[in-house]
Write an enzyme that holds these catalytic residues in place. Sequence first.
Site, PDB file in Angstrom:
ATOM      1  N   GLY A 124       0.827  -1.210   0.000  1.00 56.68           N
ATOM      2  CA  GLY A 124       0.000   0.000   0.000  1.00 56.68           C
ATOM      3  C   GLY A 124       0.855   1.251   0.000  1.00 56.68           C
ATOM      4  O   GLY A 124       1.096   1.837   1.064  1.00 56.68           O
ATOM      5  N   TYR A 125       1.334   1.649  -1.151  1.00 56.12           N
ATOM      6  CA  TYR A 125       2.153   2.849  -1.291  1.00 56.12           C
ATOM      7  C   TYR A 125       1.395   3.947  -2.031  1.00 56.12           C
ATOM      8  O   TYR A 125       1.077   4.986  -1.486  1.00 56.12           O
ATOM      9  CB  TYR A 125       3.461   2.529  -2.034  1.00 56.12           C
ATOM     10  CG  TYR A 125       4.613   2.096  -1.151  1.00 56.12           C
ATOM     11  CD1 TYR A 125       4.402   1.489   0.080  1.00 56.12           C
ATOM     12  CD2 TYR A 125       5.927   2.276  -1.565  1.00 56.12           C
ATOM     13  CE1 TYR A 125       5.465   1.090   0.868  1.00 56.12           C
ATOM     14  CE2 TYR A 125       6.997   1.875  -0.776  1.00 56.12           C
ATOM     15  CZ  TYR A 125       6.763   1.288   0.443  1.00 56.12           C
ATOM     16  OH  TYR A 125       7.819   0.901   1.229  1.00 56.12           O
ATOM     17  N   SER A 126       1.117   3.720  -3.315  1.00 59.20           N
ATOM     18  CA  SER A 126       0.518   4.755  -4.161  1.00 59.20           C
ATOM     19  C   SER A 126      -0.891   5.117  -3.710  1.00 59.20           C
ATOM     20  O   SER A 126      -1.629   4.286  -3.159  1.00 59.20           O
ATOM     21  CB  SER A 126       0.472   4.285  -5.624  1.00 59.20           C
ATOM     22  OG  SER A 126       1.767   4.112  -6.146  1.00 59.20           O
ATOM     23  N   SER A 158      -1.298  -4.117  -6.105  1.00 59.63           N
ATOM     24  CA  SER A 158      -1.229  -5.367  -6.866  1.00 59.63           C
ATOM     25  C   SER A 158      -1.676  -6.565  -6.037  1.00 59.63           C
ATOM     26  O   SER A 158      -1.187  -6.787  -4.927  1.00 59.63           O
ATOM     27  CB  SER A 158       0.197  -5.597  -7.358  1.00 59.63           C
ATOM     28  OG  SER A 158       0.629  -4.542  -8.190  1.00 59.63           O
ATOM     29  N   GLU A 241      12.902  -3.586  -4.284  1.00 66.54           N
ATOM     30  CA  GLU A 241      11.959  -3.777  -5.377  1.00 66.54           C
ATOM     31  C   GLU A 241      12.619  -3.508  -6.721  1.00 66.54           C
ATOM     32  O   GLU A 241      12.468  -4.265  -7.678  1.00 66.54           O
ATOM     33  CB  GLU A 241      10.752  -2.854  -5.199  1.00 66.54           C
ATOM     34  CG  GLU A 241       9.731  -2.959  -6.321  1.00 66.54           C
ATOM     35  CD  GLU A 241       8.559  -2.020  -6.143  1.00 66.54           C
ATOM     36  OE1 GLU A 241       7.635  -2.078  -6.989  1.00 66.54           O
ATOM     37  OE2 GLU A 241       8.557  -1.221  -5.190  1.00 66.54           O
ATOM     38  N   GLU A 383      11.091   8.845 -15.116  1.00 69.05           N
ATOM     39  CA  GLU A 383      11.506  10.217 -14.826  1.00 69.05           C
ATOM     40  C   GLU A 383      12.008  10.351 -13.394  1.00 69.05           C
ATOM     41  O   GLU A 383      13.026  11.016 -13.128  1.00 69.05           O
ATOM     42  CB  GLU A 383      10.332  11.175 -15.060  1.00 69.05           C
ATOM     43  CG  GLU A 383       9.911  11.320 -16.524  1.00 69.05           C
ATOM     44  CD  GLU A 383       9.079  10.163 -17.027  1.00 69.05           C
ATOM     45  OE1 GLU A 383       8.846  10.089 -18.248  1.00 69.05           O
ATOM     46  OE2 GLU A 383       8.659   9.314 -16.203  1.00 69.05           O
TER      47      GLU A 383
END
Length: 396
Positions: A124-126, A158, A241, A383
């Site tokens: 649970g990051y984004s 995911s 990761e 980026e």
Amino acid sequence: MTDYAAFRLEVRQFLEASLTPELRRAGKLTTSVFSDFESSMAWQRILHAKGWAAPDWPEEYGGPGWDIHQRYIFQEECKLANAPSIIAMGIQMLGPLLMKYGTEAQKTEIIPRILSGDDVWCQGYSEPGAGSDLASLKTTAERDGDHYRVNGTKIWTSLAQHSNKIFCLVRTNKDVKPQAGISFLLMDIDLPGITIDPIVSLDGQVEQCQVFFEDVEVPVTNLVGDENDGWSVAKSLLEFERGGHNFTIDIKKQLGKVRDQALRIRGRGGRPKLEDPVFRTQLAEAEIEAMALEQTELRIKGSFAAGGNPGALSSLVKAVGTELSQQFNELSVDAVGRAITPYFPEGLDPHFEGETPVPDYATTTMAEYINNRSATIYGGTAEVQRNIIAKQILKL
């Protein structure tokens, strides 16, 4: 001294004996970083019984204690044998992170269950407003006695629909600079107040989800590292990761596939596509880039073997590896040409007789091309990786 030829033979014999036709098919049909979920878990159970589920882990935590070259051989042979991929969030990311930051209780309870597959973790990051700019995350965790009360949402989570655990970045202090007020929490995903909303992709499959948190109570003992120091923990996990994936092994397999396709497909004058000078030049240039990437990946593996972290090199590999992988996808599409979709002779209804199926060597080509467009976005956009490279490697 390790006999690497004997070790490679041992791995091949194990794969030959252990990979069922169903598992091989699942591996062959894998078109993203995830194989069929049930096949992935079945393969992890087989590997766990052998003691090979976590090739990068030290023996004290249940790993095989292999050196860097043994790990590479194992992963290469698995890829070439079409073994399904193992879900990475627990074994590749959370496990190594807990070895560094976890309490003894967390290590004792969680690490064995990651290995066995009894616990399936998602990340649970984004958030809808915090992807590449992760420090702007809004999900909060307010201290309430011996619990945190969590509110907010995470997205692009995911395999959340298959997971029973989730690790999250949450904001525990709003009165400091963004990076300084973040903490790292572990949660059961079936806690009251957690809702999972699957996101259906263009191909009708579900790999990503949005997860909602409404007054979710999480024990303070589930904090990893210090409160408000989750940014340090998160950066370490992202290094695992980005630097833990062997892009070179994937690319070598792609290279072999493109060559095979370019030999099968005939171009002008009935000559194989591989004899086209422009195509051959493009393929050769991509192969040279792959050789350079392999050397960088070996440097990262050496850093892991010495007990360190890959640092900014993981960003270099992530940027180059994902873009090079996309380049090979494009070469594959170019090589296959019209064979990438079924051909219907003029005047025939494609829903009835006359349909010519996609040949076996092109079955997954278009799906791989489409799925891999996201590779330069997830795990940190290209980026963002270039900004890290500029700052930490080039000192700009």
